[in-house]
Write an enzyme that holds these catalytic residues in place. Sequence first.
Site, PDB file in Angstrom:
ATOM      1  N   CYS A 131      -1.494  -1.977  -9.447  1.00 59.40           N
ATOM      2  CA  CYS A 131      -0.141  -2.232  -9.969  1.00 59.40           C
ATOM      3  C   CYS A 131      -0.089  -3.566 -10.709  1.00 59.40           C
ATOM      4  O   CYS A 131      -0.098  -4.630 -10.082  1.00 59.40           O
ATOM      5  CB  CYS A 131       0.847  -2.214  -8.806  1.00 59.40           C
ATOM      6  N   CYS A 134       3.002  -5.651  -9.967  1.00 57.85           N
ATOM      7  CA  CYS A 134       2.963  -6.338  -8.661  1.00 57.85           C
ATOM      8  C   CYS A 134       2.011  -7.535  -8.701  1.00 57.85           C
ATOM      9  O   CYS A 134       2.318  -8.599  -8.175  1.00 57.85           O
ATOM     10  CB  CYS A 134       2.498  -5.386  -7.561  1.00 57.85           C
ATOM     11  N   ASP A 135       0.829  -7.354  -9.282  1.00 59.34           N
ATOM     12  CA  ASP A 135      -0.243  -8.337  -9.102  1.00 59.34           C
ATOM     13  C   ASP A 135      -0.671  -9.069 -10.376  1.00 59.34           C
ATOM     14  O   ASP A 135      -1.509  -9.975 -10.300  1.00 59.34           O
ATOM     15  CB  ASP A 135      -1.481  -7.630  -8.505  1.00 59.34           C
TER      16      ASP A 135
HETATM   17  C1  LIG Z   1      -1.490  -2.894  -2.504  1.00 59.25           C
HETATM   18  C2  LIG Z   1      -0.075  -2.654  -2.982  1.00 59.25           C
HETATM   19  C3  LIG Z   1       0.700  -3.720  -3.370  1.00 59.25           C
HETATM   20  C4  LIG Z   1       2.003  -3.519  -3.818  1.00 59.25           C
HETATM   21  N1  LIG Z   1       2.742  -4.598  -4.172  1.00 59.25           N
HETATM   22  C5  LIG Z   1       4.017  -4.428  -4.561  1.00 59.25           C
HETATM   23  C6  LIG Z   1       4.827  -5.553  -4.902  1.00 59.25           C
HETATM   24  O1  LIG Z   1       4.369  -6.708  -4.862  1.00 59.25           O
HETATM   25  N2  LIG Z   1       6.113  -5.323  -5.275  1.00 59.25           N
HETATM   26  C7  LIG Z   1       6.641  -4.058  -5.349  1.00 59.25           C
HETATM   27  O2  LIG Z   1       7.815  -3.923  -5.682  1.00 59.25           O
HETATM   28  N3  LIG Z   1       5.897  -2.979  -5.049  1.00 59.25           N
HETATM   29  C8  LIG Z   1       4.606  -3.128  -4.661  1.00 59.25           C
HETATM   30  N4  LIG Z   1       3.838  -2.034  -4.354  1.00 59.25           N
HETATM   31  C9  LIG Z   1       4.446  -0.690  -4.519  1.00 59.25           C
HETATM   32  C10 LIG Z   1       5.343  -0.354  -3.300  1.00 59.25           C
HETATM   33  O3  LIG Z   1       4.578  -0.506  -2.132  1.00 59.25           O
HETATM   34  C11 LIG Z   1       5.865   1.075  -3.414  1.00 59.25           C
HETATM   35  O4  LIG Z   1       6.553   1.227  -4.635  1.00 59.25           O
HETATM   36  C12 LIG Z   1       6.821   1.386  -2.261  1.00 59.25           C
HETATM   37  O5  LIG Z   1       6.189   1.183  -1.018  1.00 59.25           O
HETATM   38  C13 LIG Z   1       7.324   2.828  -2.330  1.00 59.25           C
HETATM   39  O6  LIG Z   1       8.140   3.053  -1.226  1.00 59.25           O
HETATM   40  P1  LIG Z   1       8.372   4.521  -0.643  1.00 59.25           P
HETATM   41  O7  LIG Z   1       9.204   4.328   0.580  1.00 59.25           O
HETATM   42  O8  LIG Z   1       8.850   5.433  -1.695  1.00 59.25           O
HETATM   43  O9  LIG Z   1       6.915   5.055  -0.248  1.00 59.25           O
HETATM   44  P2  LIG Z   1       5.782   4.461   0.679  1.00 59.25           P
HETATM   45  O10 LIG Z   1       5.914   3.008   0.896  1.00 59.25           O
HETATM   46  O11 LIG Z   1       4.510   4.979   0.096  1.00 59.25           O
HETATM   47  O12 LIG Z   1       6.034   5.182   2.079  1.00 59.25           O
HETATM   48  C14 LIG Z   1       5.810   6.554   2.246  1.00 59.25           C
HETATM   49  C15 LIG Z   1       6.047   6.897   3.707  1.00 59.25           C
HETATM   50  O13 LIG Z   1       5.967   8.306   3.865  1.00 59.25           O
HETATM   51  C16 LIG Z   1       5.204   8.601   5.021  1.00 59.25           C
HETATM   52  N5  LIG Z   1       4.652   9.952   4.900  1.00 59.25           N
HETATM   53  C17 LIG Z   1       3.813  10.452   3.958  1.00 59.25           C
HETATM   54  N6  LIG Z   1       3.515  11.740   4.231  1.00 59.25           N
HETATM   55  C18 LIG Z   1       4.189  12.056   5.378  1.00 59.25           C
HETATM   56  C19 LIG Z   1       4.282  13.219   6.189  1.00 59.25           C
HETATM   57  N7  LIG Z   1       3.628  14.347   5.887  1.00 59.25           N
HETATM   58  N8  LIG Z   1       5.050  13.169   7.292  1.00 59.25           N
HETATM   59  C20 LIG Z   1       5.741  12.040   7.615  1.00 59.25           C
HETATM   60  N9  LIG Z   1       5.702  10.923   6.883  1.00 59.25           N
HETATM   61  C21 LIG Z   1       4.925  10.931   5.787  1.00 59.25           C
HETATM   62  C22 LIG Z   1       4.154   7.488   5.080  1.00 59.25           C
HETATM   63  O14 LIG Z   1       3.624   7.342   6.378  1.00 59.25           O
HETATM   64  C23 LIG Z   1       5.004   6.287   4.658  1.00 59.25           C
HETATM   65  O15 LIG Z   1       5.649   5.753   5.773  1.00 59.25           O
HETATM   66  C24 LIG Z   1       2.541  -2.203  -3.901  1.00 59.25           C
HETATM   67  C25 LIG Z   1       1.753  -1.113  -3.508  1.00 59.25           C
HETATM   68  C26 LIG Z   1       0.463  -1.324  -3.047  1.00 59.25           C
HETATM   69  C27 LIG Z   1      -0.369  -0.134  -2.630  1.00 59.25           C
END
Ligand SMILES: Cc1cc2nc3c(=O)[nH]c(=O)nc-3n(C[C@H](O)[C@H](O)[C@H](O)COP(=O)(O)OP(=O)(O)OC[C@H]3O[C@@H](n4cnc5c(N)ncnc54)[C@H](O)[C@@H]3O)c2cc1C
Length: 306
Positions: A131, A134-135
């Site tokens: 990303c 992000c980084d």
């Molecule tokens: C290394 C890294 C660094 C990042 N840094 C930043 C940053 O600095 N700033 C920023 O804004 N964004 C950053 N991001 C992006 C950010 O993390 C994501 O945009 C955000 O987490 C998305 O949120 P979400 O809740 O949609 O999904 P996610 O955070 O991906 O959460 C998905 C959830 O669904 C659950 N899940 C999946 N499948 C199932 C299932 N079958 N049954 C039950 N539960 C399930 C998982 O366990 C998880 O809890 C970063 C991402 C990464 C990987």
Amino acid sequence: MENVIIIGSGPAGLSAGIYTGRAGLNPLIVEGPCPSGQLILASNVENYPGFPSGIPGYELMELMTKQAKGFGARFISGSVSRVDFNVVPFKIWISEKCHKTNAVIIATGARARRLGIPAEKKLLGFGVSFCATCDGRFFRDKGVVVVGGGDTAISEAIFLAALCKNVTVIHRRDKLRASMALQKVALKNPKISFIFSTILTDIFDVEMKKVVAVRLRNVKTNEEYDLPCDGVFVAIGYIPDVDIFKGQIQITGDGYISCHNGQETSTKGVFACGDCVDARYRQAITAAASGSMAGLDCIRYLEERK
Ligand SMILES: Cc1cc2nc3c(=O)[nH]c(=O)nc-3n(C[C@H](O)[C@H](O)[C@H](O)COP(=O)(O)OP(=O)(O)OC[C@H]3O[C@@H](n4cnc5c(N)ncnc54)[C@H](O)[C@@H]3O)c2cc1C
């Protein structure tokens, strides 16, 4: 019988939990394979409002979890393996046990597609990133490579060129897949160069815990060589975690959950939010925002059913 089951415990699921919890719905949040979501992998989150010095990802997620619990959200460990959205109450199987609910909020996120080489995992957060938004800031005035040739890769390259000394795009085909408009901007940027018909086969140096070079192979000539650089941005696409919902709700051609009228899916009473519906932004703040919208849409839906 539950009022609402929230599938996923990242920023989207937890925001939905805070909103539905405050409305007295006592939501049940399924943690899934990655409790607290993928932001726990971020060493320092600098772009989430309210934290002017940044905050480690796991700390931010701990705070969100505490906030959701404070409003009555309950958590269950395990993953959803199957759903049946044909009739209300909806059925959701969590670790093989069937739970019934009047509404569902899906917040399962999207995983960045990986190259699949061991060094990529070992150097994630140590020079390897998925990303640029992000980084990118950590690579100011440094030389980086971007792997990919689609819209995401070229957008990342343009974004990084504003910060970095130089950006080299590595693409396995002999031409880009990105839109012509993006290609035009990238091709005329003197800081961006392109290496075509080439794949990245290794990243150095795992021992030093930092990126110093990448190994490249030309797929036409098989010639292999090392290119010094300070960072690697892998931008070869995302895989939304939506397989278990196929056939139950509408999925877009790109593999994301299709939403209309706010966060409603094609099935009434089933809402979706966060990265699993968002092919464009995929940020913690946008995921949290759409989680709040899904929460509000769900509250309204349950009110109307009373
Ligand atoms: C290394 C890294 C660094 C990042 N840094 C930043 C940053 O600095 N700033 C920023 O804004 N964004 C950053 N991001 C992006 C950010 O993390 C994501 O945009 C955000 O987490 C998305 O949120 P979400 O809740 O949609 O999904 P996610 O955070 O991906 O959460 C998905 C959830 O669904 C659950 N899940 C999946 N499948 C199932 C299932 N079958 N049954 C039950 N539960 C399930 C998982 O366990 C998880 O809890 C970063 C991402 C990464 C990987």
